[in-house]
Design a protein around this motif. Structure first.
Motif, PDB file in Angstrom:
ATOM      1  N   VAL A  13       0.838  -1.239  -0.088  1.00 14.11           N
ATOM      2  CA  VAL A  13       0.006   0.001   0.082  1.00 14.11           C
ATOM      3  C   VAL A  13       0.920   1.423  -0.008  1.00 14.11           C
ATOM      4  O   VAL A  13       0.587   2.132  -0.809  1.00 14.11           O
ATOM      5  N   ALA A  14       2.062   1.382   0.802  1.00 14.02           N
ATOM      6  CA  ALA A  14       2.738   2.505   0.905  1.00 14.02           C
ATOM      7  C   ALA A  14       3.509   2.566  -0.522  1.00 14.02           C
ATOM      8  O   ALA A  14       3.498   3.969  -1.139  1.00 14.02           O
ATOM      9  N   GLU A  15       3.885   1.926  -1.486  1.00 12.94           N
ATOM     10  CA  GLU A  15       4.378   1.965  -2.397  1.00 12.94           C
ATOM     11  C   GLU A  15       3.393   2.550  -3.682  1.00 12.94           C
ATOM     12  O   GLU A  15       3.646   3.533  -4.407  1.00 12.94           O
ATOM     13  N   VAL A  16       2.245   2.037  -3.699  1.00 13.21           N
ATOM     14  CA  VAL A  16       1.134   2.361  -4.611  1.00 13.21           C
ATOM     15  C   VAL A  16       0.550   3.608  -4.160  1.00 13.21           C
ATOM     16  O   VAL A  16       0.390   4.633  -5.138  1.00 13.21           O
ATOM     17  N   THR A  17       0.556   3.955  -2.945  1.00 18.99           N
ATOM     18  CA  THR A  17      -0.095   5.156  -2.528  1.00 18.99           C
ATOM     19  C   THR A  17       1.109   6.514  -2.911  1.00 18.99           C
ATOM     20  O   THR A  17       0.912   7.483  -3.255  1.00 18.99           O
ATOM     21  N   ARG A  18       2.526   6.070  -2.572  1.00 27.13           N
ATOM     22  CA  ARG A  18       3.665   6.865  -3.269  1.00 27.13           C
ATOM     23  C   ARG A  18       3.407   7.290  -4.601  1.00 27.13           C
ATOM     24  O   ARG A  18       3.749   8.388  -4.834  1.00 27.13           O
ATOM     25  N   ARG A  19       3.298   6.258  -5.486  1.00 27.58           N
ATOM     26  CA  ARG A  19       3.053   6.351  -6.781  1.00 27.58           C
ATOM     27  C   ARG A  19       1.792   7.374  -7.217  1.00 27.58           C
ATOM     28  O   ARG A  19       1.899   8.103  -8.015  1.00 27.58           O
TER      29      ARG A  19
END
Length: 184
Positions: A13-19
């Motif tokens: 979730v952190a990576e998708v949210t960052r993108r």
């Protein structure tokens, strides 16, 4: 219009949210969804949905009445969708009950929404958690006419790839079905 949409489980979730944050400003919202049907379950049997959604956010609360027709694409679950904002959700709930519809399921969705343009289309990405369901999801959608559905789904799949979501993570499972299963 058809809501061309793909939904997937999100493992990072952190990576998708960052993108997504790199594309647009996100807004946190909490949805309280109540689904209605006739007592005989006619809407669900016909793969249709009638929903009242109350959206709570730091900006303002709003309510939306939604009717979704039967799927026009089985793999994605994309459906014709008609929505309208409602001034008084309690009045709409009372009207639906007065017309003979019954609430069949209600639950909360915690969302972070992102609106942006991609591949020449307006898109809405929503990172979702439903407290009663394990894990997180992403929904990516755009509104299209019927003749543009295949191309729109191809574009949505491409944007999901850019967000780090793989085809193996896609799901057409409905939140209503997952919540029902959890409650059973």
């Amino acid at each position: 219009m058809i809501e061309a949409e793909l939904k997937a489980r999100v493992h990072d979730v952190a990576e998708v949210t960052r993108r997504l944050d790199a594309r647009a400003a996100g807004r946190a919202e909490v949805y309280q969804d109540t689904y209605y049907d006739e007592p005989a379950g006619t809407l669900e049997k016909g793969d249709r949905e009638l929903r009242v959604r109350t959206v709570r956010s730091t900006r303002a609360d709003r309510a939306i009445l939604t009717y979704k027709g039967a799927r026009v694409d089985e793999a994605s679950g994309s459906k014709p969708e008609h929505e309208t904002r409602v001034e008084d959700p309690e009045a709409v709930h009372a009207m639906l009950r007065g017309l003979g519809y019954v609430p069949v399921i209600a639950f909360e969705k915690r969302c972070r929404n992102y609106e942006f343009q991609a591949l020449g289309r307006p898109m809405l990405a929503t990172v979702v958690t439903v407290p009663e369901i394990d894990g997180s999801f992403i929904e990516l959608e755009t509104q299209v006419g019927g003749d543009d559905l295949r191309a729109a789904l191809r574009d949505i799949r491409a944007v999901l790839g850019e967000l780090g979501v793989e085809d193996d993570d896609l799901t057409a499972e409905l939140y209503t079905d997952a919540v029902r299963a959890r409650r059973a």
